[in-house]
Structure formats: C-alpha cells, structure tokens
Write a protein that holds these residues in place. Structure first.
Motif, PDB file in Angstrom:
ATOM      1  N   UNK A 152      35.105  38.465  37.600  1.00  0.00           N
ATOM      2  CA  UNK A 152      35.925  38.071  38.740  1.00  0.00           C
ATOM      3  C   UNK A 152      36.271  39.255  39.634  1.00  0.00           C
TER       4      UNK A 152
ATOM      5  N   UNK B 226      36.102  41.924  42.556  1.00  0.00           N
ATOM      6  CA  UNK B 226      35.691  41.714  43.953  1.00  0.00           C
ATOM      7  C   UNK B 226      34.250  42.125  44.184  1.00  0.00           C
TER       8      UNK B 226
ATOM      9  N   UNK C 227      40.816  36.352  32.141  1.00  0.00           N
ATOM     10  CA  UNK C 227      40.448  35.802  33.449  1.00  0.00           C
ATOM     11  C   UNK C 227      41.518  36.149  34.470  1.00  0.00           C
ATOM     12  N   UNK C 228      42.769  36.246  34.005  1.00  0.00           N
ATOM     13  CA  UNK C 228      43.848  36.605  34.929  1.00  0.00           C
ATOM     14  C   UNK C 228      43.912  38.090  35.206  1.00  0.00           C
ATOM     15  N   UNK C 229      43.069  38.859  34.572  1.00  0.00           N
ATOM     16  CA  UNK C 229      43.007  40.314  34.773  1.00  0.00           C
ATOM     17  C   UNK C 229      44.360  40.978  34.562  1.00  0.00           C
ATOM     18  N   UNK C 230      45.040  40.537  33.511  1.00  0.00           N
ATOM     19  CA  UNK C 230      46.353  41.103  33.244  1.00  0.00           C
ATOM     20  C   UNK C 230      46.273  42.394  32.441  1.00  0.00           C
TER      21      UNK C 230
ATOM     22  N   UNK D 102      48.757  42.804  49.363  1.00  0.00           N
ATOM     23  CA  UNK D 102      47.946  43.935  48.925  1.00  0.00           C
ATOM     24  C   UNK D 102      48.369  45.220  49.618  1.00  0.00           C
TER      25      UNK D 102
ATOM     26  N   UNK E 227      35.266  47.188  51.369  1.00  0.00           N
ATOM     27  CA  UNK E 227      36.532  46.611  50.914  1.00  0.00           C
ATOM     28  C   UNK E 227      37.438  47.650  50.270  1.00  0.00           C
TER      29      UNK E 227
ATOM     30  N   UNK F  87      40.888  41.501  55.226  1.00  0.00           N
ATOM     31  CA  UNK F  87      39.990  40.390  54.950  1.00  0.00           C
ATOM     32  C   UNK F  87      39.377  39.912  56.260  1.00  0.00           C
TER      33      UNK F  87
ATOM     34  N   UNK G 148      45.095  32.111  40.243  1.00  0.00           N
ATOM     35  CA  UNK G 148      44.629  33.437  40.620  1.00  0.00           C
ATOM     36  C   UNK G 148      44.986  34.463  39.550  1.00  0.00           C
ATOM     37  N   UNK G 149      44.211  35.530  39.560  1.00  0.00           N
ATOM     38  CA  UNK G 149      44.463  36.612  38.623  1.00  0.00           C
ATOM     39  C   UNK G 149      45.522  37.527  39.205  1.00  0.00           C
ATOM     40  N   UNK G 150      45.861  38.541  38.413  1.00  0.00           N
ATOM     41  CA  UNK G 150      46.877  39.484  38.855  1.00  0.00           C
ATOM     42  C   UNK G 150      46.450  40.169  40.150  1.00  0.00           C
ATOM     43  N   UNK G 151      45.144  40.375  40.315  1.00  0.00           N
ATOM     44  CA  UNK G 151      44.664  41.071  41.504  1.00  0.00           C
ATOM     45  C   UNK G 151      44.387  40.099  42.642  1.00  0.00           C
TER      46      UNK G 151
ATOM     47  N   UNK H   1      42.190  37.535  42.555  1.00  0.00           N
ATOM     48  CA  UNK H   1      40.888  36.877  42.522  1.00  0.00           C
ATOM     49  C   UNK H   1      41.082  35.436  42.060  1.00  0.00           C
ATOM     50  N   UNK H   2      40.278  34.549  42.623  1.00  0.00           N
ATOM     51  CA  UNK H   2      40.398  33.142  42.275  1.00  0.00           C
ATOM     52  C   UNK H   2      39.740  32.891  40.933  1.00  0.00           C
TER      53      UNK H   2
END
Lengths: 386, 698
Positions: A54, A56, A271-274, B82, B148, B155, B231-234, B236-237
């Motif tokens: 996930x 970027x 998946x939440x990138x915690x 962000x 990016x 964006x 969504x994640x912490x950053x 991302x979906x």
C-alpha cells in the motif's frame, strides 16, 4: 571420540581414473542449508509485499527480487573460491572494510538514514559498509585465531580485541549501536570457540557489562538510541513517545495475530501501516500478525535449521579456520535474528538490525548471502585437506 | 580437533537453543496467552468519507446546441493533514518550491502567500483536498506524480469544470459557477432547496452564481456522491467500504437561439461602438455605456435572444475569480459587463410608454362618445391648468414643433407629446372617477413595474411611480430628518405635472428591455400578455457525454415548462385596432417617427409596427445625451400574427430612431429572412459578417 572419518579419501591415490573424485567440492554442497535460506528468502518476499503493497510508490517486492538475484550471484562466487584462499587475504579484506567504514563518515560522501550516517547511495540500493565489515571481522578473526602467525596467546587475544574494537568504535561514531553489538557478539563467540582461556573470558564479560553501563550513562548515544533502550527496560515507557510507539505497535501486531493469524494481507496493523519501519526492521511483525503463532514458530524453525547447519559445518570443518568462519557466521546470524525478533516482541531494545534473508534491503540481503556462502564453502571442502 | 573447541561449540549450540526457546516462549506468551489484551489495544481502522460533487448538467439552446459544457481539468491541490506533519521551515520551503514550480510554467497567479492563505482556509477539513490551481498544464500532473516525495501533501486531481463553447456569447444569461461562499452556505433557502433535492452542499462545493446557473441550480447541480474508505496511518486507501457514485445533473434547455443571440449581440455592439464619441446637436457626447436588446416570440412569450453589451468571457470566471477581474466586471465605468442589461437594466422608456398611456385613456373612456375625439395642437405647447406647484406648468413637444390635429391613432404615429400631456392631465383630473393610478394600472397589465419572473438571477422589476409611493418615501425620509434639514424629495404630493411626465415615459418610470419587448408583443398578438419563457425543458440525459440531440441519447426524464398566459387584455370596441394601426404608422406612414429610418436602413419584409422612444436622462448640472429606445413587432401581416417583438435600449445615444431603431431592424433582419449566420464557436476562425456602419446623426 572423534568426528573425523577413519580414512580421508584424499589420502588415497585414485586406483582407477574412472573412480570419481568423491572429495570434489561440488559434491558436498549443503542442500539443507541452501533450502533453509531459500525458504526464508521466499517468506521474506511475501512479508515485504504485504507490508509495502500500500506504499505510495508501490510494493518493494520487485526490488527485493532483484537483490535476491544478485544474492544468488554473490553466494555462488563466495562458495566457489576456497575459503582458505579468502582467509589468506584477510589483511586486504579487513583493510578494505575499514577504509569503507572510514569513508562513510566523511560528510557529503555518505547518506544519513534515521540519524545514522552509515550508507553509500549506489543508486540501485543503499550500501551499508558496516555489513561488509561484519564479514571482514569474521574472516580476519578466523585467520588470526585459526592460524599460527602469532604464537603468544595473550598477544593474540589483544590483537583480536583490537581487530574487533576498531570497526566497533567506527560504527559507534555513525552512530549505529546495533552493528556495534553485532561485532561484540561475533568477537565473543569466535574467541570462545577459538580457545581463549576461561579466566580471560570472565574478565572480558565483566568489562562488557561495565562498558555497556558506562555508555548508557554517557553522551555517546543519541537520544533516540537511549530512548529505545530505556523503553525496552521500562515497561510504561515514559521516555520518548516515538520509541514507545514503535515497540507498542509491534507488540500489538504480533500479539493480535493469535495462534493462526489474520491471514495473508489481512492484518489490520499491517494494512493500516501502524508499525513503523515494518518492511525492514519490524518485518517479523507482519508474520506475527498475519500468520500468528504457527507462522512465527515456523519461521523460527527455519532459522533453527539454518543455525543447526552452520553449527554442524563448524563441527565437520576440516580445520580451525573453517570452523571459526562457521562460528562467526553463526554468531552473526544468531545475533541478528534474536535481536530483531526480540525487539519485535518486546524482549530486546530497538536497534536497526535487519532480520536475515527476510527484511527488505539490498545491503543486508547480500551480506547474509555472502556470510552463508562462506559456510557453504567450508562444508563443500570438508574432505579437501590439500 | 581437540576437546576445547568441541566442548565450546556444544556450549554455543546450547546457547542458541536457549535463545530460540526464549523467543518461542515470548511468542507463546504474546500470541497464545495474551492475545485478547493486545488485540483490543490495536488501532481501530480509520474510516474516512470523501465527498465528491456530481458533474453539473449542461445548458442548451433551443435547438439543443450545447452552450455550457463540462470538461476535465487538472487541479493541483494540497492535503492539509500531510502538511501539518512538517515543521514551519519545511512548510515554507515546500510552498516556496511549489510557487517556483508554478512560475516556471508561467503561472504567475500562484504566490507563496496565496498558497498559505488557501491552506489555512477554514472551509477545508483536515483531510480535504484543497485546490491550489485549476487547469494546470498536463506536464505538471506528470511532474507531481513523479516527485511525490519532494512535494509532501501535494496532490493532482482531475475535476470537472465548466466550458463555454460559444465564449462570451450569451454569457450574462448563462451565469457562472464558483465555490459556495459562507453567505450562500448559511442561506436557509438554499439549504432547504438543496435538502429537498437530496443534494446537500458541503463547504467546498460549487454553486451557480448569476444567470441560469444560479436560477436553475436545483436542476443543473449533480447529485454528490460519497466514498467511505478505510485508510492507513499514512492515508493510503486500504479498502473501499461504501461507495455512492455521484450523479450528473439535468440538462437545461433554453428558448434562446444561440445564432440569434450571437447576431443580436454583434449588431448591438457594433452600433454602440459606431455611435460612441459623437455628439448630439446640443453638444452632449454619445457614451453608450451599455445597451440591450430583447427578442421575444409574441405567440408564446419565448425569449429568442437577450443581448447585453458589454459582454465578458465566462471562462475567465472558472475556478475562482481574482479581485481584479471581479472589480472590472462590476465597474460601471466599463459598463458592468457582469450585468445582464436586458433583464437587470432599468431604463426610462420615453415615448414607447405611450402604449400604456393610450391604452389607459382608451379603456378609461377618455374617447367615449361625447368626449373630444382628438386634440388640435397649434402651438406645440400644453399648459397644465392646475399644476399645483409641480414641475413647470407649460410643456412642449420635442423641439417645440406644433403637430396639428391628432387622434389616438395618429398620436402614436407622430408621437405627439402634447396629445399625451393632455391625456395625462385629464386622467389625473379625473382621479375621483378613475382612481389615482389609471396609467400605472395599465402599465401593470402590460407587465411593467414587476419582475416577469423568468428564471434569471438578478432580474429587475422596473418602476411605475405612484402617488402612494411619493407619499411613502417622503414620510419615510421625514422621520429620519435632522432638525433644520430639508426633505430630499421636496414635496409629498403627486401633481398633475407628474402624471404628465409619466404619460410620455419620463419622470421616474423605468422598464427593462425584456419588459418592453414583452409589452409590445402583447399589443402585437392582440392583447395576450404571455409570461416570458426562458427555460423550455429540463432533461435527464441517458449519456451526459453525448450530444443531447443524438438519436441514441434519448432523455430518461423530461420536465417541460409550457408557455404561461399571464393575462388577456380586455380591449373594448376598436381600441386594439386603433393602437395597432398607430404603431404600424410609426413605421409605414410618411409621418411616422421611424418611417425615414425604415427606408434608410432597408426595413424588413412585410408590414411592421413599433414605436420610437427618446428618454431624457441628464440634469442641467450633469448633462447626458438622450437615451435611445425602440420597440418593434411584426410582421403584422403574417398569417397568425407577428412572430417577433424586439426592444432595444441604448442609453446616451440619441433619438430612438437614430441608434436603437436601426439596431433593432438589423438585429431582426436575418431572423425574418431566415438566413441567420451561425454563431462562431471558440477556436473557430470565423467571425460574424460585418454590420454596415450606423449613420450617426448629430
């Protein structure tokens, strides 16, 4: 009691040209060892993809595949050259490693990651000279302790300590506490097997404990490093939110996996990138969360198989140098995996030590392949005493 | 191999085994024994709902040609969340780098301070996409996608924005779209309407401003969609939880013919510029600051064209308006281009108002048997018997000419002011019988003094001054007077002189060009007062990307707006015929005020009827040239009656027959002859045929 065979086939002249040379190196590849690292590398691919899919910029898997391909080349080359020839060139190997370690400290030449000035940016990947220095120390100590250039045992010990101490000091300057500890562990293991006296050993252990205490109380460590260690020591972690966060998230990830885990790609923490740095230092948390206790223990079992093969090669090594090489590599891997998994599950302080064969990163993967290559090398030449 | 290494190797092995054992034990403790405790502490996944506007419907002309369309635009924006992670120095570096990047693409508009203001705009929520620049070059989209890491939080998105295939043509009818402002967002009417339609606004939504975009907002606006994602912490979906796609708005069909509209604007603009700079015989300069023509279909009230000059380019208003542009568009010195003068401009009607005065006089029995059938004007002057201290008691014809005998019909043809002074005076004197406002009441029957109610934001109602209005405003002012101050209105009571003024459309009477055109359409069609119709239907297209007239794109739903008859004027006896004949005489009778103009400019095929008007606007202190007013309908000999009615008003440009008259005639000519040149589209290298220059009279 002897592990040596009654007859070394190489002492016998071949009676018939058609009799195959059963001592040939290629006949003695340790396929179990190869299988272990192959399995670990494949598991690494899966975990890296899960942690990074996930991102970027997309999954890091293709790059890791490329590194692994390069690793196969590295392991082949390292295994092909007789380890004794490598050990002969120990001075050069060591010298080169020290030069690289020195170069990385020059501002502008190197790159700083997470506060540690320890990388060269090679474009395709970031090369960490501390990694190659670990191999260099293993080769050099094997040459020193397994050879007879210095007959005086006390002097030999002093030289050995100096050889370990120099790169250790240099990586501490970066500062890279984890790598420094790796040198310490390698040095201790090789000296131990290399025949150092028990009394010396006890004295060294005492010095190590005192030294560690002194370092923690001095300014030698950056705050974040001290935080990581004190976080580990203090359950409620009042010092340093960030360090506390890392450890807590990692523990939550591993623990919530339970017995069988959430399933691949379904771990909420992942998946939440915690979990920060999850594709590199905290890769084990992916396995813990998504494959649970069963998966974690399976990985531990593969590592145990790997360590056992290293240990076995040390046992069957044809000479002391080969044995010491195996011990050094074993110490390297054992420390890496214990420290890495340990920090992921809250047993060890957080350091930037990658999980062998599994963590994302070219420098680490290539070093591990090269290290195991040395051991394969010894295993292949266990009958070759020429 | 001696025993020491072997023994020590074994010890090492045991160390390794114990290390593995301790790892396994800890894993057992965490994953098997204490799973619940840790799992409960795990972060609940974050849900985020993203609101997305539906594309607006299109605006089409009477033939389904697209006047306002949508296109995709590259929008560079920023996500505040962000940027918040950066320290102030990194942030200022980011904004600086961004401004530099934009400037390197010759986009000067975006300065560092603008970016900061925009990011700090409280309308946007933490995770919103905050637009910084609309319609960025595609290269920038690529650039930011590739860099990016260097531009955190930046964006690039594609958004639907308005596009105007015909450029400035009809701009003031169409209006424009902009971000909803705080006032609009808080407006209870707007909120209620949006809630009724199931299209509530969010703070970053667009809304129609001005013109049809505003008045047909409920139909044009798409239904917003929303997507709820995990969504994640950053950011991302991870997973899409719920998705309601936005829906496109409905297409709005106007009665406007874009070719007629283009031609009307063209002729108006050319003739206004022809007249500008010249002076009348009193030396007053023709400024013609603005002008308007309205063309309606007398059969049903459909508006064929609403030309307003000056015009503006609506594409300049897409994606936000700079203060400079806004001020220029609203600057009276440049003719306030944003105004639609055909419906928002209020002008004195001058003699075109005689339509109303004569209707009032006829229907109130001023020419009933026993009353004088006409008036002999031997002096060119009219003396008000009881002028009661009002405006001067002796009035005269334009130029003081004596026009001889007039009856109701010829009074229109020759536009005898004296005749109408007489009528106004008589009606005021008969107020016991006729009430105070017979003329004003007649005006209301023709739709003057009130808004027509066409769906165009900013429509003005014009003004019919009444004695009541006089008294009220005087009293209001009186209450607020400081001691010793004089009432600015001067006097409280309406006098005969005021009725006399009103009778020829002077004084304080004001009409819009559309009202005037519709009033003449009403007399032209025999007294049916239609409500002007601008929107004929609203359709929901099958495929909003295809032409609305495409055979494979039938509308899914249609709402039709039928013509509405406001009133049928009760003409008694032969009054309608008398008036129509009088107006026809204006054009075709040798004494008609527009007869010379008609022959000079070639006229139109068939018989026509109309009226010239010249309004006095200036004061002694501030002299202004007369306003030129002209109303025309015809052809009166068409089988089912007139097909066109037009009113043209150009202030400060001389007599009605001098400027507005030729403009109206030339505007209608290709419509009548059926050879309208097609309106040029943006990007087409084609202009409308030139208009021969106006013969400007001093």
């Amino acid at each position: 009691m002897s592990v040596q065979p009654a007859h070394r086939p190489s002492e016998l002249r071949p009676l018939d040209v058609r009799t195959p040379d059963m001592t040939a190196a290629w006949r003695h590849v340790d396929w179990l060892l190869v299988a272990a690292i192959a399995a670990l590398t494949l598991i690494g691919f899966a975990l890296i993809h899960s942690a990074s899919r996930l991102f970027e910029l997309g999954s890091l898997l293709p790059r890791q595949l490329l590194f692994a391909l390069m690793g196969v080349g590295v392991i082949s080359v390292v295994a092909a050259i007789d380890y004794r020839k490598i050990v002969e060139k120990a001075v050069w190997v060591y010298g080169l490693a020290i030069v690289l370690l020195a170069a990385v400290l020059i501002p502008g030449v190197s790159k700083t990651v997470n506060g540690t000035q320890g990388w060269f940016d090679l474009g395709i990947f970031q090369f960490q000279p501390a990694e190659t220095a670990k191999l260099a120390v293993i080769v050099t100590l094997a040459a020193l302790l397994g050879g007879d250039r210095i007959a005086n045992r006390a002097l030999r010990l002093v030289v050995a300590l100096a050889l370990v101490g120099l790169p250790m000091a240099m990586v501490l300057v970066q500062p890279d506490l984890g790598s420094a500890l790796v040198f310490l562990f390698i040095g201790a293991a090789m000296l131990f097997v290399g025949g150092i006296r028990g009394s010396y050993l006890a004295a060294l252990a005492l010095v190590a404990v005192l030294g560690a205490t002194a370092i923690l109380n001095s300014d030698a460590l950056a705050d974040y490093q001290r935080d990581r260690i004190t976080t580990f020591l203090d359950e409620n972690c009042p010092s340093g939110e960030a360090a506390c966060y890392n450890v807590r998230q990692a523990e939550i990830a591993v623990s919530s996996g339970g017995v069988t885990g959430y399933g691949y790609g379904r771990g909420p923490q992942t998946t939440g990138q915690f979990v920060p740095e999850q594709e590199t230092d905290f890769i084990f948390t992916v396995a813990g969360e998504e494959f649970g206790f069963a998966g974690s223990v399976a990985i531990l079992a593969l590592y145990a198989l790997l360590i056992w093969r290293l240990w076995y090669t040390a046992v069957v090594a044809p000479d002391q140098q080969g044995r010491l090489l195996c011990v050094g590599v074993m110490a390297l891997l054992m420390f890496h995996l214990f420290e890495n998994i340990g920090m992921s599950i809250g047993m060890m302080p957080v350091t930037g030590i990658p999980l062998p064969f599994i963590s994302y990163g070219g420098s680490s993967l290539l070093t591990m392949f090269a290290a195991v290559g040395l051991v394969l090398n010894v295993h292949m030449r266990q009958w070759d005493v020429s | 191999m001696d025993d020491t290494p072997r023994l020590r190797l074994s010890i090492l092995g045991i160390v390794c085994i114990s290390l593995f054992a301790s790892l396994t034990a800890r894993l057992w403790y965490l994953q098997v024994l204490n799973r619940e405790e840790f799992a409960a502490e795990g972060q609940q996944s974050q849900l985020r709902t993203v609101h997305e506007q539906g594309p607006r419907g299109r605006i089409l002309d009477v033939k389904g040609r697209v006047l306002v369309d949508n296109r995709l635009s590259v929008v560079v924006g920023i996500v505040r969340d962000e940027v918040d992670d950066l320290n102030s120095q990194e942030r200022s570096e980011l904004y600086g780098a961004l401004a530099d990047k934009f400037n390197s693409y010759d986009i000067e508009a975006l300065k560092r301070a603008d970016i900061e203001d925009q990011v700090n705009d409280p309308r946007y929520a933490q995770f919103d996409f905050i637009p910084l620049y609309q319609d960025a070059p595609p290269e920038l989209e690529l650039f930011f996608a590739e860099h990016r890491e260097d531009y955190p939080g930046i964006r690039v998105r594609r958004e639907t924005i308005r596009t105007y295939p015909y450029g400035h043509i009809g701009a003031s009818i169409l209006g424009y779209v902009g971000h909803i402002d705080e006032q609009e967002y808080a407006d209870p009417d707007i909120r209620q309407a949006a809630a009724d339609e199931g299209k509530p606004y969010s703070k970053e939504d667009d809304i129609g401003k001005g013109g049809v975009e505003q008045s047909m907002e409920a139909q044009l606006r798409g239904t917003p969609g929303s997507t709820t994602v995990e969504v994640s912490r950053t950011g991302a979906v991870v997973q899409v939880r719920e998705e309601t796609p936005p829906k496109v708005g409905a297409d709005v069909w106007l009665t406007i013919d874009i070719d007629a509209q283009a031609w009307a604007e063209h002729v108006l603009k050319e003739h206004m510029s022809d007249v500008r700079g010249h002076r009348d015989k009193d030396g007053r300069i023709y400024r013609a600051p603005e002008g308007a023509s309205a063309i309606v279909n007398p059969h049903n009230g459909e508006i064929i064209a609403l030309a307003s000059v000056p015009t503006y380019d609506p594409s300049a208003l897409v994606g936000g308006i700079s203060t400079d542009v806004w001020e220029e568009l609203n600057d009276p010195a440049s003719g306030s281009p944003l105004n639609n003068w055909a419906v928002s401009g209020q002008f004195p009607p001058g003699s075109t108002f005689k339509l109303v005065t004569l209707y009032a006089a006829l229907e109130n029995g001023l020419f009933a048997p026993g009353q004088p059938p006409g008036l002999e004007d031997s002096t060119g002057k009219y003396t008000i018997a009881d002028c009661g201290g009002g405006p001067s008691c002796v009035r005269q014809n334009a130029g003081g000419v004596a026009l001889g005998y007039s009856d109701p019909q010829s009074s229109l043809t020759i536009s005898s002011d004296v005749f109408y002074y007489w009528l106004g005076d008589r009606m005021w004197r008969g107020k016991e019988l006729l009430g105070e406002t017979p003329i004003q009441d007649a005006g209301a029957k023709f739709g003057l003094g009130t808004k027509t109610g066409i769906p165009l934001a900013g429509e003005a109602g014009g003004r019919m001054p009444t004695p009541d209005m006089w008294r009220k405003r005087f009293d209001e002012a009186e209450k607020r007077l400081e001691p010793g101050e004089e009432n600015p209105w001067g006097r409280r009571n309406w006098t005969a002189g005021d009725s006399v003024n009103l009778s020829i459309g002077q004084g304080e009477a004001l009409v819009t060009p559309l009202q005037l055109a519709n009033a003449y359409a009403t007399i032209g069609n025999g007294g049916t007062h239609n409500k002007p119709l601008l929107v004929s239907k609203v359709t929901v297209p099958t495929d909003a990307t295809k032409a609305p007239t495409a055979p494979d794109n039938p509308p899914l739903a249609t709402e039709t707006f039928l013509p509405v008859v406001q009133d049928r004027l009760p003409f008694t006896e032969n009054h309608l015929a008398v008036m129509q004949a009088g107006f026809e005489g204006v054009i075709h009778n040798g004494r008609g005020t527009a007869n010379d103009m008609w022959s000079d400019y070639g006229g139109l095929p068939g018989r026509w009827a109309g009226k010239t008007g010249t309004s006095e606007a200036g004061t002694d202190a501030n002299p202004k040239a007369d306003g030129s007013v002209f109303a025309l309908y015809g052809p009166v000999d068409a089988p089912f009656g007139p097909n066109f009615a037009i009113a043209t008003i150009i202030p400060e440009s001389g007599f009605g027959a001098d400027t507005s008259g030729p403009t109206a005639v030339r505007t209608l000519r290709p419509l009548v002859e059926g050879n309208l040149p097609p309106a040029p589209k943006v990007g087409e290298d084609r202009d409308l045929p030139p208009v021969p220059p106006l013969d400007v009279k001093p």
